[in-house]
Design an enzyme around this catalytic site. Structure first.
Site, short mmCIF file in Angstrom:
data_model
loop_
_atom_site.label_atom_id
_atom_site.label_comp_id
_atom_site.label_asym_id
_atom_site.label_seq_id
_atom_site.Cartn_x
_atom_site.Cartn_y
_atom_site.Cartn_z
N LYS A 141 2.96 5.76 3.25
CA LYS A 141 3.93 6.53 2.56
C LYS A 141 3.41 7.85 2.17
O LYS A 141 2.34 8.02 1.91
CB LYS A 141 4.49 5.81 1.14
CG LYS A 141 6.10 6.25 0.74
CD LYS A 141 6.97 5.45 1.42
CE LYS A 141 8.56 5.71 1.22
NZ LYS A 141 9.12 4.70 1.74
N1 GLU Z 1 11.84 5.54 4.32
C1 GLU Z 1 12.43 4.45 4.98
C2 GLU Z 1 11.96 3.05 4.01
O1 GLU Z 1 11.62 3.13 3.15
C3 GLU Z 1 12.05 4.21 6.50
C4 GLU Z 1 10.75 4.37 6.76
C5 GLU Z 1 10.25 4.31 8.26
O2 GLU Z 1 11.13 4.45 9.09
O3 GLU Z 1 9.09 4.59 8.66
O4 GLU Z 1 11.80 2.13 4.55
#
Ligand code: GLU
Length: 429
Positions: free
Chosen positions: A119
């Site tokens: 993240k």
């Molecule tokens: N931000 C989204 C989540 O928290 C998607 C992350 C992604 O597609 O890699 O799942």
């Protein structure tokens, strides 16, 4: 590996108040008794593999220089490259990004995607900056984290306050630095750059699919069911529209501008059009304004938190009158609140399952980019729905087998997969 008291704890295991990272650690504690021999490796889950803090200096439109703090955390890559979004928010901290990266590891494994968890975040309120400033911030941030991301290493995506345009800037910056166009370095891109059909709606669609499954298990017909949604962005807005189209009554919505209510059901297409134009729901017609604390006490069949972490906590959990909670956001419920909801008989579909639709279609996008062969939207939605339904049914089966909540069941499924990979890979050197 068990703690050795001779070595000092990392700071993030030592502090008293850990915020979302503390919530995640508590969730790992709760799953550990169910991991059998794999619990020997559980310490792996309590430490991010790699965490990078970067300085992001940018010239603003008025000629002054501003510095922003950015992060990229790779929590675990045992099952594949790191995967997870980038959020722009004034309250982002390293410990929050650590928690979000760990939830990505669990989420990818819970729905059996070949990814680890990662993240990123930049600590700023994007509403205070022009589009040109946001482009410069995004590009410099991408360049700074460029040492650890890549199509086979770690693949960012949109999250809170970032979107397809942000991903286009990230993809372009990474590609310029590499000297070759690398579409697979991010997902959630515009369609013209190798993005996938269905990606924008994917998280909300996944929330809708598991919401229907959970409603069925709770004996609630979707037609006429009352729904309360916190957050009206990409996730909450899409889920609201899909439930509305299926005949449910979305009776209340809350976003950063206020809380609105209509006992007969809000006109969701009209609220969506209004929110797009006014950057929020405050002031929309045919809805009464309610106090934020009253929002949580509304009697409803489904409650969908689709905003930020720790929104359902020990202060409001007791007053919640929902039969089912579907977690569209990451980490919206604290462990104390989880216990309160369980004791009231509320069915909680956890974030790592309920909002996995986004990363699932991100996986499809990544696969399509690698093969340079693109699928139609019907095929994408069909595959997404199949994965979400099958993950929901296996997590429900584990929950029934061990008599645990769906959250603990999702963690049992996911942590077993992660630690099996960890064990069979072995320690290097
Ligand atoms: N931000 C989204 C989540 O928290 C998607 C992350 C992604 O597609 O890699 O799942």
């Amino acid at each position: 590996m068990s703690e050795n008291p001779k070595h000092s704890l990392p700071s993030y295991l030592d502090a008293k108040h850990l915020g979302p990272w503390g919530v995640y650690l508590e969730q790992v504690e709760r799953v550990t008794p169910y991991l059998g021999k794999l619990s020997k490796w559980v310490e792996t889950l309590k430490r991010p593999k790699r965490a990078l803090i970067v300085d992001v200096p940018v010239e603003l439109d008025d000629g002054t220089i501003a510095h922003f703090e950015g992060y990229r955390v790779q929590h675990n890559t045992s099952r594949g490259p790191g995967k997870g979004g980038v959020r722009f928010h004034q309250d982002v901290t390293l410990s929050e990004v650590m928690a979000l990266s760990a939830w990505m590891s669990v989420k990818a494994a819970a729905v059996n995607l070949p990814f680890g968890g990662a993240k990123g975040g930049v600590r700023l309120d994007p509403h205070n900056y022009s589009k040109a400033e946001l482009e410069r911030i995004t590009r410099r941030y991408t360049s700074e984290i460029g040492v650890i991301i890549g199509p086979n290493k770690d693949i960012p995506a949109p999250d809170v306050n970032t979107n397809a345009q942000t991903m286009a800037w990230m993809m372009d910056t990474y590609s310029m630095n590499e000297g070759a166009t690398a579409t697979g370095v991010v997902t959630g891109k515009p369609i013209s750059l190798g993005g996938s059909l269905g990606r924008v709606e994917a998280t909300g669609r996944g929330v809708y699919v598991v919401g229907c499954e959970a409603a069925r298990d709770a004996g609630i017909p979707i037609n006429g069911a009352r729904i309360v949604i916190q957050g009206f962005g990409n996730v909450g807005g899409t889920a609201a529209r899909l439930f509305h189209d299926a005949g449910a009554k979305v009776i209340a919505v809350q976003d950063h501008t206020g809380s609105i209510h209509n006992a007969n059901g809000l006109d969701i297409p009209a609220v969506q059009a209004y929110a797009l134009e006014h950057d929020g729901i405050a002031g929309v017609a045919n809805a009464e304004v309610i106090a934020p604390e009253d929002f949580w006490t509304l009697e409803t069949e489904l409650l969908i938190p689709a905003a930020l972490e720790s929104q359902i906590n020990k202060d409001n959990a007791d007053s919640i009158r929902a039969k089912v909670v579907i977690e569209g956001a990451n980490g919206p419920t604290t462990p104390e609140a989880d216990d309160i909801l369980v004791s009231k008989g509320t069915l909680v579909v956890p974030d790592v399952l309920a909002n996995a639709g986004g990363v699932t279609v991100s996986y499809f996008e990544w696969v399509q980019d690698f093969s340079s062969f693109f699928w139609n939207e019907a095929e994408i939605n069909h595959r997404l729905e199949a994965i979400m339904r099958s993950a929901y049914s296996s997590v429900s089966a584990v929950a029934a087998e061990h008599k645990v909540s769906q959250r603990t069941a999702a963690f049992i499924t996911a942590c077993t997969r992660i630690l099996e990979a960890r064990e069979v890979r072995g320690l290097y050197p």
